[in-house]
Structures are given as C-alpha cells and as structure tokens.
Design an enzyme around this catalytic site. Structure first.
Site, PDB file in Angstrom:
ATOM      1  N   LYS A 145     -12.739  -8.920   8.238  1.00  0.00           N
ATOM      2  CA  LYS A 145     -12.050  -7.677   7.846  1.00  0.00           C
ATOM      3  C   LYS A 145     -13.010  -6.491   7.885  1.00  0.00           C
ATOM      4  CE  LYS A 145      -8.145  -9.569   6.700  1.00  0.00           C
ATOM      5  NZ  LYS A 145      -6.908  -9.307   7.379  1.00  0.00           N
ATOM      6  N   GLY A 175       0.811  -1.218   0.000  1.00  0.00           N
ATOM      7  CA  GLY A 175       0.000   0.000   0.000  1.00  0.00           C
ATOM      8  C   GLY A 175       0.845   1.268   0.000  1.00  0.00           C
ATOM      9  N   ASN A 176       1.958   1.233   0.738  1.00  0.00           N
ATOM     10  CA  ASN A 176       2.724   2.465   0.895  1.00  0.00           C
ATOM     11  C   ASN A 176       3.538   2.845  -0.338  1.00  0.00           C
ATOM     12  OD1 ASN A 176       4.617   0.239   1.635  1.00  0.00           O
ATOM     13  ND2 ASN A 176       5.964   2.009   1.645  1.00  0.00           N
ATOM     14  N   LYS A 188       3.308 -12.108   4.328  1.00  0.00           N
ATOM     15  CA  LYS A 188       4.398 -11.988   3.343  1.00  0.00           C
ATOM     16  C   LYS A 188       5.327 -13.199   3.445  1.00  0.00           C
ATOM     17  CE  LYS A 188       4.282  -6.970   3.910  1.00  0.00           C
ATOM     18  NZ  LYS A 188       2.955  -6.920   3.326  1.00  0.00           N
TER      19      LYS A 188
END
Ligand code: ADP
Ligand code: MG
Length: 322
Positions: A128, A10-11, A280
C-alpha cells in the site's frame, strides 16, 4: 432492538474533490448523520465504524513536511490521531442530529486497536503506497536510514513508501463493547469503534501490544466487529447505491437482493473492484458465514430503504436445510 453495525466509507467524511478542510468534513458528516439518527430512532442498536484513508494520508503528509521542526510520529500513532479526529466529528454531529429527533444517546468514540500477526505474509511484501512522493535519492536515504520499503510511482513520477496490509485477526475492545451492549447500554450509547480498521498492533511474548506501521482494510475489520458483537446486520456504506455486475460497462446491473452463493460466484468471476468493492463483498460474506444474518452495501441516501429491503445490495444468510 436489532444490533446493527454501520461501516462508513471515506466519502461519508470527505468527498473525492475535497481538500480535507475541517469545514468540508463537517459539511459531509452532516449529510451522513440523518440516516444514522433515523435508524437509532427506529429502534436499531447502532454501532459505527469508519475508514480513515484520506485523513491518515493528510496526517502523514503533515508529519513528513513538518519533520525538520517537529519529530514525525510513527504511522500507528497517526492512526490513533485519525480515530480521535473522526470519532470526535461523528460524536458532535450524530449527537446533535439525535437531539433534533429527541433521542437521547451519548456517542462514545474509542481509540481502538486491532491485532495482526507478525507472520502475516503482507509484512514480507508491503503493497500500500502511503504519504508523500520522494525523489530517487531521498527514497534511497529513507530506505537506508529508516528501513522503509520504497517503490516508484510510474504514473505520477517519484517514489513512495509502501506499507503492508495484514489481515485483522482480533479486535482488542471486542469483549468490552460486547458486554456493554449485552448489558443493555446500547439504549444509552452509540459506540464508534475500530476506526480506520483499528490501530494495527502485534502481541509481544510478554503479552504487551506494540503498534506497527501498516494499514488495515476497514471493510475486513468491519466484518470482525460485526461478528464479535453478534450483530444482526452489517451495513457497509460507500459512494455507490450498491454492488453491480458489469460495473464500468455502459449497462451495469445493480444487484438488489442476492443470495450468498450467487454473490460469491460474481466475486470469484472478478466482478468487484480489487481494493474497493471486492473487500466489501468478502467482508459481508465472511460475516454471514460466521453467523451474521444480513449484509447490506449501499450509499447514505439509500441506507434506510436498504434496511427496509427496498434499496441497495442485500444478502441474507441462507439457512442450512435439515
Ligand atoms: P470506501 O471508501 O467506501 O471504502 P471504495 O472506493 O473503496 O470506497 O469502494 C467503493 C467503490 O467501489 C465505488 O466508488 C466504485 O467505484 C467501486 N466499485 C468497484 N467495483 C464495483 C462494482 N462491481 N459495483 C459497484 N462499485 C464498484
Ligand atoms: Mg475502500
């Protein structure tokens, strides 16, 4: 040419304190693309995938707030919108950066789908939180009228919708993209695929695919993309230079080269944040188990050095003895 899948977090698109304006996204993407362009110039066959959390969050909020005047599209449609938006941004900025290096490539952003199982246990227990905050009475109404699963958020006060996060089972564009690359088109194209983990779809008995309101973890899909394409390397790019043990303690140990068994041990010991670093590491280990050669987790500035074996957390498949 070594086939390389880079998964942008996202970043790479929006920083934590950004509002999410287009200008901010462009600025951030311009910090991201030089490393990618450099890899292409150096001869890697590049495939890009990316997250969409903040972007789809904003689209959802926009849809909910605009609802009295404009009908709100379902979430899977917003997923498609976010893939288009981010793919377009990557195309413009990466092509410009490649041109500066006199490398000619067309960045082709696909609006891609990922099949999930309707029997995935996640559908029975959505976890979520997405979208805006509702009052208790509005939350009850959405639950009644739209069948949403709502949960209170004790920290921020108010209620939010919960959606499931099923496992990605099949990336629908896999065969087409694999053929394209195997035919040598990687010398002309940079595919951007399965953004936001891909639009979640389930297969109906007729064979038609239907979109569902869910989120797919982009790290899990990145592993799927990497092995579906028989990539050599999966690089997951995030906002930290690598994975650490003792993360959050005064003296974390940043991992450099590490073997899969040791990394798996750290994972089981709970060294990696659930929902952040753990997916990850799981994705990387899954890729190696399914035939990948190398997995790297690092940040954008360190990516080229990480691929050269000098930075980041790097894991290579251990060859079976025999
Ligand atoms: P992305 O958008 O790239 O997926 P995430 O926030 O999901 O970003 O994951 C990256 C974050 O994982 C880092 O910013 C860091 O705070 C967190 N993290 C949790 N555990 C660890 C760890 N053991 N080592 C490094 N980072 C960790
Ligand atoms: Mg993440």
């Amino acid at each position: 040419m070594t086939r390389l899948v880079v998964a942008l977090g996202g970043n790479a698109i929006q920083r934590a304190h950004d509002h999410g304006t287009w200008a901010e996204s462009v600025r951030q993407m311009r910090r991201t693309v030089p490393a990618l362009a450099e890899l292409v110039r150096a001869g890697h066959e590049l495939v890009v995938t990316h997250g969409n959390g903040p972007q789809v969050g904003n689209l959802l909020r926009e849809a909910e707030l605009g609802a009295p005047e404009v009908p709100a599209p379902p979430m899977h449609v917003l997923d498609a919108e976010s893939e288009g938006q981010i793919g377009y941004l990557i195309a413009v900025e990466l092509e410009a950066e490649l041109r500066r290096r006199r490398v000619s490539r067309t960045v082709v952003a696909l609006v891609g789908r990922t099949e999930v199982s309707p029997r995935d246990p996640a559908f029975r227990r959505p976890t979520k939180p997405v979208g805006r905050f509702y009052s208790a009475s509005d939350a009850r109404r959405r639950a009644r009228e739209d069948g949403w699963v709502m949960a209170p958020d004790p920290q921020r006060g108010g209620w939010r919708r919960l959606v499931p996060s099923p496992r990605p089972r099949r990336w629908l564009e896999a065969a087409a993209v694999r053929r394209m690359l195997d035919a040598g088109l990687g010398a002309h194209l940079v595919p951007v695929v399965a953004g936001g983990g891909g639009i979640p779809v389930v297969r109906e008995r007729s064979g038609r695919y239907r979109g569902v309101d869910a989120v797919i973890d982009k790290d899990r899909t990145a592993a799927l993309v990497a092995y579906a394409l028989a990539a050599d390397t999966l690089a997951i790019v995030t906002d930290v230079p690598g994975a650490a043990i003792g993360f959050g303690s005064p003296r974390p140990t940043w991992l450099g080269a590490v073997d899969p068994a040791t990394l798996g041990g750290y994972l089981r010991r709970g060294e990696f944040g659930e929902g952040s670093m753990a997916p990850k590491i799981e994705a990387g280990l899954a890729f190696l188990r399914r035939g990948g050669r190398r997995f790297v987790v690092t940040d954008i500035p360190s990516l080229p050095a990480a691929l050269a074996g000098r930075a980041g957390t790097r894991v290579e498949r251990t060859e079976p003895r025999g």
